[in-house]
Design a protein around this motif. Structure first.
Motif, short mmCIF file in Angstrom:
data_model
loop_
_atom_site.label_atom_id
_atom_site.label_comp_id
_atom_site.label_asym_id
_atom_site.label_seq_id
_atom_site.Cartn_x
_atom_site.Cartn_y
_atom_site.Cartn_z
N VAL A 135 0.97 -1.26 0.20
CA VAL A 135 -0.21 0.20 0.04
C VAL A 135 0.70 1.04 0.22
O VAL A 135 0.40 2.42 -0.80
N LEU A 136 1.67 1.17 0.85
CA LEU A 136 2.60 2.55 1.25
C LEU A 136 4.09 1.80 0.66
O LEU A 136 5.10 2.07 1.85
N LEU A 160 2.64 -0.53 10.16
CA LEU A 160 3.61 0.22 9.02
C LEU A 160 2.52 0.92 7.94
O LEU A 160 3.26 2.04 7.97
N VAL A 161 1.47 1.00 8.54
CA VAL A 161 -0.33 1.69 7.43
C VAL A 161 -0.52 2.38 8.64
O VAL A 161 -1.04 2.08 9.03
N GLY A 162 -1.04 4.41 8.81
CA GLY A 162 -1.95 4.33 9.34
C GLY A 162 -3.11 5.07 8.71
O GLY A 162 -3.11 5.10 7.83
N GLY A 163 -3.48 6.62 8.83
CA GLY A 163 -4.34 7.36 8.31
C GLY A 163 -3.40 7.93 7.72
O GLY A 163 -4.35 8.88 6.89
N ASP A 164 -1.96 8.15 7.66
CA ASP A 164 -1.02 9.50 6.85
C ASP A 164 -0.82 8.49 5.93
O ASP A 164 -0.37 7.28 5.18
N PHE A 165 -0.98 9.69 4.38
CA PHE A 165 0.07 8.92 3.60
C PHE A 165 0.77 9.88 2.31
O PHE A 165 0.43 10.67 2.49
N PHE A 166 1.72 9.16 1.81
CA PHE A 166 2.61 10.33 0.81
C PHE A 166 2.68 9.52 -0.65
O PHE A 166 2.82 7.90 -0.31
N ASP A 167 3.00 9.60 -1.39
CA ASP A 167 3.33 9.65 -3.08
C ASP A 167 3.93 10.70 -3.46
O ASP A 167 3.69 11.13 -3.30
N VAL A 168 4.93 9.80 -5.05
CA VAL A 168 5.41 10.75 -5.76
C VAL A 168 5.60 9.85 -6.86
O VAL A 168 5.77 9.04 -6.42
N ALA A 177 3.05 15.06 -6.75
CA ALA A 177 3.15 14.06 -5.11
C ALA A 177 2.06 14.20 -4.93
O ALA A 177 1.48 15.54 -4.95
N VAL A 178 1.54 13.36 -3.37
CA VAL A 178 0.16 13.73 -3.08
C VAL A 178 -0.01 13.77 -1.40
O VAL A 178 1.43 12.79 -1.09
N MET A 179 -0.02 13.97 -0.80
CA MET A 179 0.15 13.93 1.00
C MET A 179 -0.80 14.17 1.89
O MET A 179 -1.53 15.28 1.16
N GLY A 180 -2.35 12.58 2.48
CA GLY A 180 -3.00 13.28 2.69
C GLY A 180 -3.33 12.24 4.57
O GLY A 180 -2.46 11.98 4.59
N ASP A 181 -4.10 12.83 4.77
CA ASP A 181 -4.69 12.27 6.48
C ASP A 181 -6.09 11.88 6.11
O ASP A 181 -7.12 12.98 6.37
N LEU A 197 -4.86 6.20 -2.71
CA LEU A 197 -3.74 6.13 -2.92
C LEU A 197 -3.45 5.62 -4.84
O LEU A 197 -2.96 5.74 -5.88
N GLY A 198 -4.39 4.17 -4.91
CA GLY A 198 -5.13 3.94 -6.16
C GLY A 198 -5.05 5.09 -7.24
O GLY A 198 -4.78 5.32 -8.54
N ALA A 199 -6.24 6.05 -6.47
CA ALA A 199 -6.76 6.80 -7.60
C ALA A 199 -5.86 7.53 -7.55
O ALA A 199 -6.12 8.23 -8.51
N PHE A 200 -5.19 8.37 -6.78
CA PHE A 200 -4.12 9.46 -7.35
C PHE A 200 -3.23 8.79 -7.85
O PHE A 200 -2.91 9.48 -9.21
N ARG A 201 -2.32 7.50 -8.45
CA ARG A 201 -1.92 6.76 -9.20
C ARG A 201 -2.23 7.14 -10.65
O ARG A 201 -1.50 6.95 -11.65
#
Length: 368
Positions: A135-136, A160-168, A177-181, A197-201
């Protein structure tokens, strides 16, 4: 520029041996030290010592760090020592040999159950880590003309994964780039993180406009929550897009904390007209505005979740992130998230929210 902290790094460093990590060396030495101490004390004193009963604790101590074979070996050694007349550990009235044999057999059984349970937990943990890292995944050192480094500390231990995420990601419209909570944190938020994250990609590949990309994320959550009457599924999101030459960045905020532009010794907040968090259903009524910022050589963008800016010290004061960043201006970009994390934990010893940081350093003029 390396990713300083993969999502699961804290899990390996902060977990004590009482929470599942291998026991320290001193725990393994406890049964040996007790065994030697009792024998030496009996052999070196001229008068009688009533300490043979202490040998009964040795198999129980061995359970903490040894398997069934090791625990059985300690039990056999104890029984043998109790039957050596020269040591005189089994004098009548001092030690009940039958009781110690029973304790040793029970300890072997406990060690067998513990070792099998640990093997099962290792398998479950490996599967969980593989799923969460899918996932991350850790950030690459560089995406297109943008160097990146991230740090993630989930609030819930053992995850390893919680409610925050980021990707480039790099795509036909530039590096994005995305950062979310998302609402909540811990394992309950992982499904929402995976959807976003799937939608962002997907938007990196097929959405030219950054506001339209944010709308896709909003629709994703609206659709996911449509089957539940009281889902209340929403997330704050920040989207960035770098120009092909990496001398400009466009940003769209959906209720997320403002990014900071690090220019020299200054930390400047990049404000824009934010839209509502995605998933609330108000995106079409009040869409966010897209802001374009010109970048200079050496500029860095610092993105953080509200787990950083809303952390408080014992007096109730918020962590002054912009002021702290100005004092860390000389830190290299790849060391900056870790430096802020150490300062944050010193400022606020009890952090109850996910903490996420992302540093993006565009490199204008370099070849890709």
């Amino acid at each position: 520029m390396a990713t300083k902290a993969a999502p699961g790094e804290r899990d390996a460093t902060d977990r004590s041996w009482l929470r599942g990590s291998p026991p320290p060396r001193w725990v393994r030495l406890l049964p040996i030290a007790l065994l030697v101490s009792v024998c030496v004390a009996e052999l070196t004193t001229s008068h009688e010592l009533d300490i043979g009963f202490l040998l009964g604790a040795i198999p129980s101590l061995a359970v903490l760090s040894y398997g069934p074979v090791g625990t059985a070996a300690f039990g056999v050694i104890v029984v043998i020592l109790l039957n050596i007349p020269a040591i005189q550990l089994n004098r009548p009235g001092n030690t009940d040999l039958v009781t110690i044999v029973f304790i040793a057999l029970l300890s072997v059984l406990v060690a067998l159950v513990r070792s099998r349970r640990e093997q099962h937990l290792v398998t479950v943990r490996s599967v969980a880590e593989a799923a969460q890292l899918a996932v991350l995944p850790p950030l690459p050192d560089r995406v297109g003309r943008v160097r990146c480094v991230g740090l993630y500390r989930p609030a819930q231990r053992e995850t390893l994964v919680g409610g925050d995420f980021f990707d480039v990601r790099d795509g036909p419209f530039g590096v994005r780039a995305v950062m979310g909570d998302v609402q909540g944190h811990g394992l309950s938020a992982v499904g929402t993180v995976a959807s976003l994250l799937g939608a962002f990609r997907e938007t990196v590949l097929d959405r030219r406009d950054l506001v339209e990309a944010a709308a896709r994320l909003d629709r994703r959550l609206v659709v996911d929550s449509s089957g539940s009457e009281h889902a209340e599924m929403f997330a704050t999101v920040l989207l960035l897009e770098f120009s092909p030459s990496a001398d400009r960045v466009r940003l769209v905020s959906c209720g997320h904390p403002r990014p900071l532009l690090l220019r020299g010794v200054k930390a400047l907040e990049l404000d824009s007209e934010p839209g509502p968090p995605v998933g609330t259903g108000f995106f079409e009524l009040s869409p966010p505005e897209c802001r374009t910022v010109e970048l200079e050589p050496g500029d860095r963008l610092f993105l953080a979740s509200d787990g950083v800016s809303e952390s408080r010290d014992r007096s109730g004061a918020f962590y002054p992130l912009p002021d702290r960043l100005t004092t860390f201006a000389d830190e290299p970009a790849d060391a900056l998230p870790e430096r802020v994390w150490k300062d944050l934990t010193a400022f606020c010893p009890s952090i109850r929210d996910d903490v996420t940081m992302l540093v993006l350093a565009p490199v204008p003029g370099e070849g890709v």
